[in-house]
Design a protein around this motif. Structure first.
Motif, PDB file in Angstrom:
ATOM      1  N   LYS A 163       3.883  27.167  -6.682  1.00  0.00           N
ATOM      2  CA  LYS A 163       3.570  25.734  -6.754  1.00  0.00           C
ATOM      3  C   LYS A 163       4.142  24.935  -5.588  1.00  0.00           C
ATOM      4  CE  LYS A 163       3.339  26.100 -11.775  1.00  0.00           C
ATOM      5  NZ  LYS A 163       3.736  25.581 -13.084  1.00  0.00           N
ATOM      6  N   GLY A 164       4.174  25.567  -4.424  1.00  0.00           N
ATOM      7  CA  GLY A 164       4.616  24.874  -3.222  1.00  0.00           C
ATOM      8  C   GLY A 164       6.104  24.958  -2.938  1.00  0.00           C
ATOM      9  N   LEU A 165       6.866  25.569  -3.807  1.00  0.00           N
ATOM     10  CA  LEU A 165       8.307  25.685  -3.594  1.00  0.00           C
ATOM     11  C   LEU A 165       8.613  26.693  -2.493  1.00  0.00           C
ATOM     12  CD1 LEU A 165       9.662  25.727  -7.270  1.00  0.00           C
ATOM     13  CD2 LEU A 165       9.674  23.813  -5.661  1.00  0.00           C
ATOM     14  N   ARG A 166       9.665  26.415  -1.753  1.00  0.00           N
ATOM     15  CA  ARG A 166      10.158  27.344  -0.745  1.00  0.00           C
ATOM     16  C   ARG A 166      11.583  27.762  -1.113  1.00  0.00           C
ATOM     17  NH1 ARG A 166       9.418  24.099   4.670  1.00  0.00           N
ATOM     18  NH2 ARG A 166      10.287  22.430   3.356  1.00  0.00           N
ATOM     19  N   GLU A 167      12.284  28.385  -0.194  1.00  0.00           N
ATOM     20  CA  GLU A 167      13.643  28.885  -0.468  1.00  0.00           C
ATOM     21  C   GLU A 167      13.645  29.770  -1.711  1.00  0.00           C
ATOM     22  OE1 GLU A 167      17.037  26.221   0.013  1.00  0.00           O
ATOM     23  OE2 GLU A 167      15.647  24.652   0.649  1.00  0.00           O
ATOM     24  N   LEU A 168      12.781  30.775  -1.694  1.00  0.00           N
ATOM     25  CA  LEU A 168      12.580  31.638  -2.851  1.00  0.00           C
ATOM     26  C   LEU A 168      13.323  32.957  -2.696  1.00  0.00           C
ATOM     27  CD1 LEU A 168       8.746  31.037  -3.013  1.00  0.00           C
ATOM     28  CD2 LEU A 168      10.413  30.090  -4.622  1.00  0.00           C
ATOM     29  N   SER A 169      13.695  33.562  -3.808  1.00  0.00           N
ATOM     30  CA  SER A 169      14.296  34.892  -3.814  1.00  0.00           C
ATOM     31  C   SER A 169      13.932  35.586  -5.114  1.00  0.00           C
ATOM     32  CB  SER A 169      15.818  34.821  -3.645  1.00  0.00           C
ATOM     33  OG  SER A 169      16.407  34.064  -4.690  1.00  0.00           O
ATOM     34  N   MET A 170      14.172  36.892  -5.148  1.00  0.00           N
ATOM     35  CA  MET A 170      13.781  37.679  -6.316  1.00  0.00           C
ATOM     36  C   MET A 170      14.813  38.773  -6.546  1.00  0.00           C
ATOM     37  SD  MET A 170      10.322  40.010  -6.730  1.00  0.00           S
ATOM     38  CE  MET A 170      10.868  41.138  -5.440  1.00  0.00           C
TER      39      MET A 170
END
Length: 357
Positions: free
Chosen positions: A295-302
């Protein structure tokens, strides 16, 4: 969505005041702690009035006092005052005491006592109910000396805990960084006066009147003025931070630029060695960490835990920053997202991190 935050939604078509209820602890025939002629009730009232005087000069802020003179107010009535006003914050101001030369400031939010020491502090403050008429009826058999009595106290305040911790952290940050006071940290304990209010609430122990140096400081006009400024600055920082989450749902969503601006202008609240993230979702399949998948979010991790992939937004040791990022994620549609904490690469219980800061 805003309701899940425990925050009120503001209609920007009509200007509404940010309502702060200031509660000077004790009063009247209840002087609170008393040592060498120093009364907790007098110091608490003086600091409270100074906080109010600062806040009243701010546009859009309305201050309500549970007491402005040396009078006794029942604990249940203090919370009722805040509830009738539909307040945004409830701030109760006190002083501490001990049979040693202990010193320092600490701020409490409502919760189960994390340890015996927190329980003892809460018990001392709560025992004031015995000075009230019909306390058995007003508090439904509550016993300040029984640990079991604390178990139910957190339920009403559960949805406001994040906001209460945020305010408490801002207050402690100011005490330490502005005034150089010893940091006794943000803690959770079962204070009845916090239980009675239905909004973000904190109880501040400004210092120990039984400590020779700190007692003199709190008794001085300089000490009261400095403590009041630190508290009022924290309240105003909190107000600024949550404005992003109190926009009317009809208005455009918060933008990432607004989040970045809020972060840049909000005081830091760093937890050394701790990494906070916002957990967005868990899935049995792996997704590319691309903004269009989130939904447009950045700064992601998993990370993968068992058979599940867990997806996170943000990565910071600043608790105030991660609170704002959580708000932004909720605005984007991740209504059930929440903050998680890691230390040495291992997930930790958030409340334990806050309590042990």
């Amino acid at each position: 969505m805003l309701g899940s935050l425990g925050l009120q939604s503001f209609d920007n078509s009509a200007v509404q005041d940010f309502v702060v209820v200031l509660d000077a602890g004790h009063g009247g025939h209840d002087s609170g702690k008393y040592y060498n002629g120093i009364k907790e009730s007098e110091i608490a009232l003086a600091i409270t009035l100074k906080v109010g005087a600062i806040l009243e000069k701010q546009p859009g802020v309305k201050v309500i006092y549970t007491r402005k003179t040396d009078k006794f107010v029942n604990l249940y009535e203090r919370g009722a005052i805040a509830n009738r006003a539909d307040a945004d914050l409830f701030v109760s101001i006190h002083c501490n005491a001990h049979n040693s030369q202990a010193y320092g400031a600490e701020t409490f939010v409502l919760g189960l006592h994390a340890n015996k020491q927190n329980l003892e502090v809460a018990k001392k403050e709560n025992e004031v109910i015995f000075l009230e008429d019909n306390y058995e009826e007003n508090y439904a058999g509550y016993d300040p000396n029984s640990p079991e009595s604390f178990i139910g106290l957190t339920l009403m305040q559960e949805e406001y805990l994040d906001q209460s911790i945020m305010l408490a952290s801002l207050i402690q940050n100011n005490f330490v960084n502005q005034l150089g006071r010893k940091d006794r940290s943000v803690k959770q304990a079962g204070f009845i006066v916090l239980h009675q209010s239905y909004m973000p609430s904190v109880l501040i122990e400004t210092g120990f009147i039984t400590n020779k140096k700190e007692g003199a400081y709190l008794s001085s006009n300089k000490g009261k003025t400095e403590m009041a400024k630190s508290i009022s600055d924290a309240i105003l920082s909190y107000k600024k931070s949550i404005l992003l989450a109190t926009q009317d749902s009809k208005n455009p969503q918060i933008t990432e630029k607004e989040i970045e601006t809020a972060i840049a202008t909000t005081e830091e609240n760093i937890y050394e060695g701790v990494t906070f993230k916002v957990q967005l979702a868990a899935s049995s399949r792996a997704l590319e960490l691309q903004s269009y998948n989130f939904k447009g979010l950045r700064e992601l991790s998993m990370s993968k835990e068992g058979n599940l992939y867990k997806y996170y937004y943000g990565e910071t040791s600043d608790y105030n920053k991660i609170q704002l990022m959580k708000t932004y994620a909720q605005e984007k549609g991740y209504d059930s997202c929440y903050i998680v904490a890691f230390k040495d690469g291992k997930k930790q219980k958030l409340s334990s991190i806050i309590n042990s800061n």
